[in-house]
Design a protein around this motif. Sequence first.
Motif, PDB file in Angstrom:
ATOM      1  N   THR A   5       0.771  -1.090   0.085  1.00 44.89           N
ATOM      2  CA  THR A   5       0.030  -0.053  -0.038  1.00 44.89           C
ATOM      3  C   THR A   5       0.867   1.143  -0.089  1.00 44.89           C
ATOM      4  N   LEU A   6       2.047   1.101   0.769  1.00 46.62           N
ATOM      5  CA  LEU A   6       2.702   2.529   0.736  1.00 46.62           C
ATOM      6  C   LEU A   6       3.733   2.729  -0.303  1.00 46.62           C
ATOM      7  N   ARG A   7       3.924   1.602  -0.914  1.00 46.29           N
ATOM      8  CA  ARG A   7       5.015   1.727  -2.196  1.00 46.29           C
ATOM      9  C   ARG A   7       4.275   2.406  -3.096  1.00 46.29           C
ATOM     10  N   ARG A   8       3.020   2.562  -3.428  1.00 45.58           N
ATOM     11  CA  ARG A   8       2.392   3.093  -4.617  1.00 45.58           C
ATOM     12  C   ARG A   8       2.546   4.784  -4.260  1.00 45.58           C
ATOM     13  N   TYR A   9       2.771   5.237  -3.057  1.00 48.21           N
ATOM     14  CA  TYR A   9       2.945   6.585  -2.777  1.00 48.21           C
ATOM     15  C   TYR A   9       4.303   6.977  -2.803  1.00 48.21           C
ATOM     16  N   LEU A  10       5.115   6.355  -2.783  1.00 45.59           N
ATOM     17  CA  LEU A  10       6.574   6.756  -2.713  1.00 45.59           C
ATOM     18  C   LEU A  10       6.937   7.656  -4.088  1.00 45.59           C
ATOM     19  N   LEU A  11       6.633   7.242  -4.979  1.00 49.19           N
ATOM     20  CA  LEU A  11       6.926   8.194  -6.164  1.00 49.19           C
ATOM     21  C   LEU A  11       6.191   9.739  -6.249  1.00 49.19           C
ATOM     22  N   PRO A  12       4.814   9.643  -5.791  1.00 50.24           N
ATOM     23  CA  PRO A  12       4.293  10.999  -5.605  1.00 50.24           C
ATOM     24  C   PRO A  12       4.993  11.615  -4.555  1.00 50.24           C
ATOM     25  N   PHE A  13       5.183  10.966  -3.470  1.00 49.26           N
ATOM     26  CA  PHE A  13       5.997  11.735  -2.477  1.00 49.26           C
ATOM     27  C   PHE A  13       7.368  12.594  -2.843  1.00 49.26           C
ATOM     28  N   ARG A  14       7.984  11.880  -3.588  1.00 49.55           N
ATOM     29  CA  ARG A  14       9.389  12.362  -4.219  1.00 49.55           C
ATOM     30  C   ARG A  14       8.879  13.701  -5.172  1.00 49.55           C
ATOM     31  N   VAL A  15       8.091  13.442  -6.153  1.00 45.62           N
ATOM     32  CA  VAL A  15       7.705  14.558  -6.983  1.00 45.62           C
ATOM     33  C   VAL A  15       6.922  15.635  -6.074  1.00 45.62           C
ATOM     34  N   TYR A  16       6.041  15.344  -5.083  1.00 43.57           N
ATOM     35  CA  TYR A  16       5.748  16.617  -4.504  1.00 43.57           C
ATOM     36  C   TYR A  16       6.751  17.264  -3.489  1.00 43.57           C
ATOM     37  N   THR A  17       7.917  16.535  -3.105  1.00 42.05           N
ATOM     38  CA  THR A  17       8.824  17.307  -2.430  1.00 42.05           C
ATOM     39  C   THR A  17       9.603  18.412  -3.519  1.00 42.05           C
ATOM     40  N   LEU A  18       9.599  17.949  -4.870  1.00 43.08           N
ATOM     41  CA  LEU A  18      10.308  18.919  -5.724  1.00 43.08           C
ATOM     42  C   LEU A  18       9.391  19.836  -6.143  1.00 43.08           C
ATOM     43  N   TRP A  19       8.311  19.715  -6.118  1.00 42.76           N
ATOM     44  CA  TRP A  19       7.159  20.546  -6.431  1.00 42.76           C
ATOM     45  C   TRP A  19       7.113  21.573  -5.449  1.00 42.76           C
ATOM     46  N   ALA A  20       7.180  21.270  -4.053  1.00 50.63           N
ATOM     47  CA  ALA A  20       7.130  22.098  -3.060  1.00 50.63           C
ATOM     48  C   ALA A  20       8.228  23.071  -2.906  1.00 50.63           C
ATOM     49  N   GLU A  21       9.230  22.486  -3.252  1.00 51.09           N
ATOM     50  CA  GLU A  21      10.519  23.532  -3.619  1.00 51.09           C
ATOM     51  C   GLU A  21      10.278  24.677  -4.177  1.00 51.09           C
ATOM     52  N   GLN A  22       9.708  24.442  -5.346  1.00 50.23           N
ATOM     53  CA  GLN A  22       9.146  25.447  -6.546  1.00 50.23           C
ATOM     54  C   GLN A  22       7.925  26.356  -5.750  1.00 50.23           C
ATOM     55  N   ARG A  23       7.076  25.637  -5.189  1.00 48.17           N
ATOM     56  CA  ARG A  23       5.984  26.216  -4.532  1.00 48.17           C
ATOM     57  C   ARG A  23       6.111  27.431  -3.738  1.00 48.17           C
ATOM     58  N   VAL A  24       7.215  27.322  -2.899  1.00 52.58           N
ATOM     59  CA  VAL A  24       7.844  28.325  -1.887  1.00 52.58           C
ATOM     60  C   VAL A  24       8.156  29.431  -2.826  1.00 52.58           C
ATOM     61  N   ARG A  25       8.606  29.365  -3.963  1.00 52.66           N
ATOM     62  CA  ARG A  25       8.933  30.560  -4.565  1.00 52.66           C
ATOM     63  C   ARG A  25       7.741  31.088  -5.784  1.00 52.66           C
ATOM     64  N   THR A  26       6.801  30.352  -5.869  1.00 56.05           N
ATOM     65  CA  THR A  26       5.766  30.660  -6.872  1.00 56.05           C
ATOM     66  C   THR A  26       4.372  30.116  -6.501  1.00 56.05           C
ATOM     67  N   ALA A  27       3.283  30.740  -6.848  1.00 55.32           N
ATOM     68  CA  ALA A  27       2.043  29.951  -6.642  1.00 55.32           C
ATOM     69  C   ALA A  27       1.747  29.010  -7.804  1.00 55.32           C
ATOM     70  N   ASN A  28       2.522  29.123  -9.081  1.00 54.42           N
ATOM     71  CA  ASN A  28       2.202  28.302 -10.148  1.00 54.42           C
ATOM     72  C   ASN A  28       3.539  27.705 -10.395  1.00 54.42           C
ATOM     73  N   PRO A  29       4.123  26.648  -9.597  1.00 54.20           N
ATOM     74  CA  PRO A  29       5.186  26.147 -10.079  1.00 54.20           C
ATOM     75  C   PRO A  29       5.394  25.495 -11.551  1.00 54.20           C
ATOM     76  N   PRO A  30       6.544  25.973 -12.155  1.00 51.48           N
ATOM     77  CA  PRO A  30       6.777  25.600 -13.772  1.00 51.48           C
ATOM     78  C   PRO A  30       6.743  23.959 -13.662  1.00 51.48           C
TER      79      PRO A  30
END
Length: 222
Positions: free
Chosen positions: A148-173
């Motif tokens: 069950t947890l394994r299916r979330y690992l990739l989205p967790f990694r992508v979210y972390t990178l998305w969040a790094e951009q979200r700190v800078r802008t409301a619409n991360p490129p």
Amino acid sequence: MYERDQITSVGGLPITGGDLEAFVRSFQQREFDEAQPRIGTPVSPAEQQPVQEALPIEGDDVAQTAVAGAQAAADTRRARVNATIDDPQQDESPAAQPTALTTVDRYYLAWTNFQTEHGEEPKAEQLSAYLAGRGMKGRGGKPVSPSTLRRYLLPFRVYTLWAEQRVRTANPPLEVIAQECTSRGVTAQHNRPLTTDYIADQVDDFERRWHALTRHHMAARQ
């Protein structure tokens, strides 16, 4: 408002509440009289003045503008009182409204906490044991299944990178996030590069999680 705009009565005297009441009554009467059809012999402009004279005020046009502005501001304030105030950023988009943490959000928090404590990303089996050690278990009181947890690992990694951009802008490129995924070895199954379409499909949930975690961390600091 009259004091702020330096609007005074005759002789430079301050305008009182009573003066304003008389002015408003006169203004309303004048509007009513002008709206009524005139029947009979035309009269001179002087005879068309309302019975109750308006209070002489210096800068009469400015005063009327100020009254209209005050009414608009009051309407705006009333609208704001009815708005949701839980969200610090006051974002009105549905995806950005503050929500409680979901179970998967709590999995993500455990995933990030494990990395803080151990310096590496947990495997699904490690995350399952980590959650169980903190009282988060699955059905029947058993540890959450690694599958069950394994299916979330990739989205967790992508979210972390998305969040790094979200700190800078409301619409991360999305293009930048896709490039970051490639440079950091975050790939899909069989090491396929992640596309912007894949990231775009996750954005609504990422935005919801962003606000849920923001609210969670703010509450924790209080």
